[in-house]
Structures are given as structure tokens and as C-alpha cells.
Design a protein around this motif. Structure first.
Motif, PDB file in Angstrom:
ATOM      1  N   GLN A 112       0.838  -1.205   0.000  1.00 32.46           N
ATOM      2  CA  GLN A 112       0.000   0.000   0.000  1.00 32.46           C
ATOM      3  C   GLN A 112       0.869   1.250   0.000  1.00 32.46           C
ATOM      4  N   ASN A 113       0.317   2.322  -0.547  1.00 31.13           N
ATOM      5  CA  ASN A 113       1.091   3.556  -0.713  1.00 31.13           C
ATOM      6  C   ASN A 113       1.754   4.042   0.568  1.00 31.13           C
ATOM      7  N   CYS A 114       1.093   3.932   1.711  1.00 36.21           N
ATOM      8  CA  CYS A 114       1.692   4.424   2.967  1.00 36.21           C
ATOM      9  C   CYS A 114       3.007   3.719   3.299  1.00 36.21           C
ATOM     10  N   GLY A 146      -3.353   6.953   0.650  1.00 34.03           N
ATOM     11  CA  GLY A 146      -2.292   6.189   1.301  1.00 34.03           C
ATOM     12  C   GLY A 146      -2.654   4.738   1.554  1.00 34.03           C
ATOM     13  N   HIS A 163      -1.363   6.008   9.395  1.00 33.65           N
ATOM     14  CA  HIS A 163      -1.149   5.339   8.112  1.00 33.65           C
ATOM     15  C   HIS A 163      -2.391   4.545   7.722  1.00 33.65           C
ATOM     16  N   CYS A 164      -2.525   4.296   6.433  1.00 32.79           N
ATOM     17  CA  CYS A 164      -3.568   3.419   5.891  1.00 32.79           C
ATOM     18  C   CYS A 164      -4.955   3.701   6.476  1.00 32.79           C
ATOM     19  N   GLY A 170       5.561   7.428   1.488  1.00 30.99           N
ATOM     20  CA  GLY A 170       4.388   7.182   2.326  1.00 30.99           C
ATOM     21  C   GLY A 170       4.652   7.541   3.785  1.00 30.99           C
ATOM     22  N   SER A 171       3.596   7.575   4.588  1.00 29.61           N
ATOM     23  CA  SER A 171       3.726   8.043   5.975  1.00 29.61           C
ATOM     24  C   SER A 171       4.438   7.024   6.869  1.00 29.61           C
TER      25      SER A 171
END
Ligand code: VGL
Ligand code: ZN
Length: 238
Positions: free
Chosen positions: A44-46, A122, A115-116, A51-52
Motif C-alpha cells: 500500500q502507498n503508505c 495512502g 497510516h492506511c 508514504g507516511s
């Protein structure tokens, strides 16, 4: 004319090539069968660069996973899927910073940057993942007060995501696990897979770890003890 020295050197090269060819063949010795499934954890992007909660080198797992996935008819993806203000976020606990720990009702919890969060960019799967045949996406970590690294069971140790029942219903019992992060969601998923009676293979080069406070070495030790098999993507015949 080939002199003796060149001839001997040539023989050496041939021997090296033969050994290399043989080990390449021997290496790809794990066959994917009808009982096999690929679990792709939290790509996932995060967790990707930028990403965070970016995992170092997290993006590097994507081409490895895409290549492997071509060999699997059965693929399950997971998504970390937290409520805003989730209990696993440091920002939800006054005075706490990311990567510190806290005692929650079910035990020790590492605190993370936000996150997420459900429905955000994200939380989206990497746009570079290419696994159109994936049959199921399991979301986890959506109960406000309970984290869930594992794709099987939440951190309270009892609430199920339903994944074991799904896999059993489909007679999928040999699980190949890849994704992010090796020492949290991948490891907890692999350990729970063993507890639920599945065969579990973690594909090391198709994963990357966070590694906070010795977590990566501990995760591999725990997995080894539980009978999780540590393999490389080149071990699988795709
Ligand atoms: C994860 C930390 C927090 C993971 C998820 O996917 O490994 N790690 N939430
Ligand atoms: Zn999380």
C-alpha cells in the motif's frame, strides 16, 4: 592455436557454467500446485517510499511479486485499513511518539505514524501491482481499539478476519507470503498461518522489513521456531 593454459582455463569456465546452470535448476525446485496460494501483504502507498510509514526499499518488492504472481491461480491481497484516530497511531495518545510502545487492553502495542486510513490514497494498493486474477482482498485493522498485523487474527488474539475459513473452504493449504513489512504484518500472518495448520513459506526477497528495536531478527527467529519456511523467489518454479 589454443595453448595448454587457455585450454585449462576454458575447462574451468565450462565447469563454472555447468555448476551455475545446475544450481539455477535446483534452486527453482518449489512447484506451485492446486493447494497453493500467494498472500500479498499490505503493498500500500503508505508503506512505499514517500508514504507516511515508508518501508525502506518497499517499492522493490513490486516487480518480484508481479513476476511470481503470474504462476499463481490463487492470490489473496491484504490491506491495512484503519479508522481515523486508530489506537495504533501515536497521534491518538497524548505525549506519545511514533515507534514508542504502549500497553493496550490486549498487550504491548508499537505506536505508528498515522497510516492506511480507510478510503485514503495512502491506503490504496500500489498502482504498480499487477495481479488481476487476485480473488480476495482482506482488510484488517478496522476496529478502532485493536490493531491487526496478521491477516488471520486481530491483535486481541481471538477476533478472526475470516481468512482461515476462506482458505480452508477453497482447500488452499500451502501459503506463499510476500509483501510489507517482513517483521510485522508478514511475520504475524505467517505465524498465524502455522497456528491455523497451514504450510507457510515467506519469500524473503519479495518482502522488506521496518526493523525497529530488533524486530526483524526476532521475527525471523519466531518464524523459524514455528516452522515457517524462509525461501527466495528464485526457489519457486514460475
Ligand atoms: C504494518 C505497522 C503498522 C505492516 C501495518 O503492514 O507491516 N506495520 N501497520
Ligand atoms: Zn497498521
Amino acid at each position: 592455436m589454443l595453448d595448454r593454459r587457455q585450454f585449462v582455463a576454458g575447462l574451468g569456465t565450462m565447469a563454472v557454467m555447468t555448476i551455475a546452470a545446475r544450481s539455477a535448476w535446483a534452486a527453482a525446485s518449489i512447484k506451485i500446485d492446486d493447494a497453493s496460494a500467494l498472500l500479498v501483504i499490505d503493498v500500500q502507498n503508505c508503506f512505499l517510499p514517500g508514504g507516511s510509514l515508508a518501508v525502506k526499499g518497499g517499492d522493490q518488492v513490486v516487480p518480484v511479486i508481479n513476476r511470481l504472481a503470474k504462476g499463481f491461480a490463487n492470490v489473496v491481497l491484504t490491506q491495512d485499513w484503519h479508522t481515523p484516530g486508530h489506537a495504533s497511531f501515536a497521534s491518538s495518545h497524548s505525549g506519545k511518539k511514533p515507534f514508542e510502545t504502549i500497553d493496550l487492553a490486549y498487550g504491548k502495542q508499537v505506536l505508528w505514524p498515522d497510516h492506511c486510513v480507510q478510503g485514503t490514497e495512502g491506503a490504496g494498493l500500489s498502482k504498480d501491482l499487477s495481479i488481476p486474477q487476485a480473488g480476495l482482498i482482506i482488510r484488517k485493522g478496522y476496529h478502532q481499539d485493536v490493531d491487526s498485523y496478521s491477516a488471520f487474527t486481530e491483535a486481541d488474539g481471538k477476533t478472526t478476519t475470516g481468512l482461515a475459513a476462506y482458505l480452508n473452504a477453497r482447500k488452499l493449504q500451502r501459503l506463499f507470503i510476500a509483501g510489507l513489512a517482513t517483521d510485522f504484518c508478514v511475520a504475524w500472518t505467517a505465524l498465524d498461518a502455522r497456528k491455523a495448520g497451514f504450510e507457510a513459506y515467506v519469500i524473503e526477497d519479495a518482502c522488506r522489513g521496518i526493523d525497529t528495536q530488533g524486530s526483524l531478527a526476532k521475527a525471523w527467529a519466531d518464524m523459524e521456531k514455528a516452522g515457517v519456511k524462509r525461501i527466495q523467489s528464485s526457489d519457486i518454479a514460475v
